[in-house]
Design an enzyme around this catalytic site. Structure first.
Site, PDB file in Angstrom:
ATOM      1  N   GLY A  23       0.816  -1.219   0.000  1.00 23.68           N
ATOM      2  CA  GLY A  23       0.000   0.000   0.000  1.00 23.68           C
ATOM      3  C   GLY A  23       0.841   1.256   0.000  1.00 23.68           C
ATOM      4  N   SER A  24       0.174   2.373   0.274  1.00 24.35           N
ATOM      5  CA  SER A  24       0.805   3.686   0.144  1.00 24.35           C
ATOM      6  C   SER A  24       2.056   3.816   1.003  1.00 24.35           C
ATOM      7  CB  SER A  24      -0.195   4.760   0.568  1.00 24.35           C
ATOM      8  OG  SER A  24       0.464   5.997   0.725  1.00 24.35           O
TER       9      SER A  24
END
Lengths: 145, 400
Positions: free
Chosen positions: A65-66
């Site tokens: 993810g980010s």
């Protein structure tokens, strides 16, 4: 017979930490799955819901993810609910590396084989829920006593 | 007591630091520099870098308060106590236009400005743009830079002849504060030759087609560099920006190289089925309440193109164009802004469709855009559905 088991690791962020092992077989998305106030993993698909990161040695493949997830690790540390140390077993992703670097959390890398050894040894030693391990990344070793 | 030692079969070579870098790491040049070196060393060790190399330019992301939150703000405030950038450093968009404040809570707006002030305090140029290559001069061919904005990183490597890894907010910030970056991955020449290629079988007619190909490529190719066959190297900037943004959005690939098919490397075909599947994934609505252009933000060429295609017509739905402030000012001089405002366009500078708090589930169920990057982030972060259409089809369908 008592014995010390030592597993060699690669230092990513230096330091020495002690804590109970918290093993996740799946990657963690720090931005979406972790409560930064309580340190709880809030996802239900990770195999350890209701577990808390605080004071643990977190062993997991890598984060996903980010890359803003690095700030989640920083926030866990600011709120005193961060893991004491982290060990990646697949790749050391940039999010975990930079998150641990700004939070001064010792971070190491071991391969999957060593991760299996670590888990098996803790099982052999008895109560795997209570066993503490020492992560000493300056000496590049993980000690189970 | 007996001791059993188990060895791990991993590369344990250490990254070499010069004496100056060691001093920086140890805190001799202040806490912010030390933190920056800790980040670079951790990333360097994680990526098996042998050393740090100097960079000419950093572009930093992590500006939106709604993405970095209070913990990001606290970190930046700490860094800004004694940190100063060592190289030209530009800044990604924030959540809204500094000179046209939206109806967000005063607390949100204040925290967004605190983030902006922290960056300015360390010497970052407040560009608030994801297309820094259209604002600042581009260094000479082969220069090492550090771009955290994924679309800009892919474009830099693939079209601008400058070199960067696909950096994160923190790695680019650390590089800005030290002027250094770990020598790994795409910074090494031999990793910039594609070992895999996407073979395009489609006629790419517009910027949306390029964006879809990019999104497919990023999602499918796990390597840092890929070839793409059967695309024109001389296509216009909007198409290239869409392609790069698509690649940057969906995976870890940081570079494409237009090329002829080669017999000797692994291939992935991109035909009608792949294009339709990609479109189906990103096109989540038939229609929308708002038209947006700009993710990445629009440059002067693209604004001029919209003006030409509009021919004085008016949009039948609200339309927002996201662009850097400097591009807005230049377009104003050319009369583009006034002309498009008469067509019903509202301009938002300093922000981008992607991740802006201005477009969320509370005020919009769905939007219309030609950007695959906007579509991805609207769906995953802002929970807003998207009707994906090309610029020409938006103008055809929504103007009178």
């Amino acid at each position: 017979m008592r014995f010390d088991l030592e597993i060699k690791c690669k230092k990513i962020v230096g330091g020495r930490a002690k804590g109970k092992l918290l093993l996740s077989k799946k990657p963690i998305n720090f931005l979406g799955m972790v409560n930064t106030k309580s340190g709880e993993i809030t996802s239900s698909n990770n195999g350890f819901e209701k577990q808390n990161l605080k004071g643990k040695i977190l062993v997991f493949p890598n984060s996903i993810g980010s890359s803003v997830g690095a700030y989640t690790i920083y926030s866990l540390k600011s709120n005193n609910v961060a893991p004491n140390g982290i060990i990646c077993t697949n790749i050391v992703d940039i999010t975990t590396a930079s998150g641990c670097a700004i939070s001064n959390i010792p971070l190491a890398f071991i391969d999957n084989q060593s991760c299996g050894d670590l888990v098996n040894c803790i099982k052999i030693l008895g109560n795997d829920k209570e066993s503490e391990i020492i992560l000493d990344t300056e000496e590049e070793k993980i000690i189970i006593d | 007591m007996d001791k059993i030692i188990l060895y791990c079969a991993i590369n344990k070579t250490k990254m070499h630091l010069t004496r100056e870098e060691e001093k920086g790491l140890s805190g001799e040049y202040g806490e912010a520099t030390s933190t920056a070196y800790r980040i670079l060393v951790a990333i360097g060790e994680a990526t098996d870098a042998e050393k740090l190399v100097p960079i000419k330019w950093a572009h930093v992301s992590g500006v939106n308060y709604n993405t970095i939150g209070d913990s990001g703000l606290e970190f930046l405030k700490e860094i800004s106590k004694d940190g100063k950038v060592k190289v030209n450093t530009s800044l990604n968009p924030m959540g809204f236009d500094r000179e046209n404040l939206p109806e967000l809570s005063p607390e949100f707006i204040e925290k967004q400005f605190e983030i902006a002030r922290a960056y300015e305090k360390i010497g970052v140029i407040p560009t608030f743009s994801c297309i820094p290559y259209e604002i600042l001069p581009i260094p000479q061919e082969g220069a090492q830079v550090s771009f955290a904005e994924s679309s800009a990183a892919v474009l830099a490597n693939s079209h601008l002849n400058i070199i960067t890894n696909k950096e994160s907010a923190l790695s680019a910030l650390a590089s800005a504060l030290t002027g250094k970056s770990p020598y790994s991955d795409l910074r090494i020449d031999e990793n910039r030759t594609p070992m895999v290629e996407v073979v395009n079988e489609m006629d790419l007619e517009n910027e949306l087609d390029y964006g879809l190909l990019g999104y497919f490529t990023g999602k499918t190719i796990q390597k840092s560099c890929t070839g793409i066959c059967n695309i024109s190297e001389n296509t216009d900037m909007w198409n290239l920006k869409s392609l790069a943004a698509g690649i940057g959005t969906s995976g870890s690939c940081g570079m494409f190289q237009p090329k002829k098919p080669s017999k000797f490397i692994e291939k992935v075909n991109y035909g009608k089925r792949e294009m339709n599947e990609t479109r189906d994934e990103l096109n989540t609505s038939e229609d929308g309440q708002l038209i947006t252009f700009g993710s990445p933000q629009l440059g002067i060429e693209e604004m001029s193109k919209i003006q030409t295609l509009m021919e004085g017509k008016k949009f039948t739905k609200p339309c927002k164009i996201f662009c850097p402030k400097s591009v807005f000012c230049k377009a104003k001089q050319y009369g583009i802004i006034d002309s498009l405002q008469r067509s019903g366009v509202e301009f938002v500078s300093d922000a981008c469709t992607c991740l802006t708090p201005l477009i969320n589930k509370k005020n919009y169920d769905s939007i219309i855009t030609n950007s695959v990057k906007a579509s991805y982030y609207m769906k995953t972060s802002n929970k807003v559905s998207v009707s994906l259409k090309s610029l020409k089809s938006i103008i055809k369908g929504y103007t009178v």
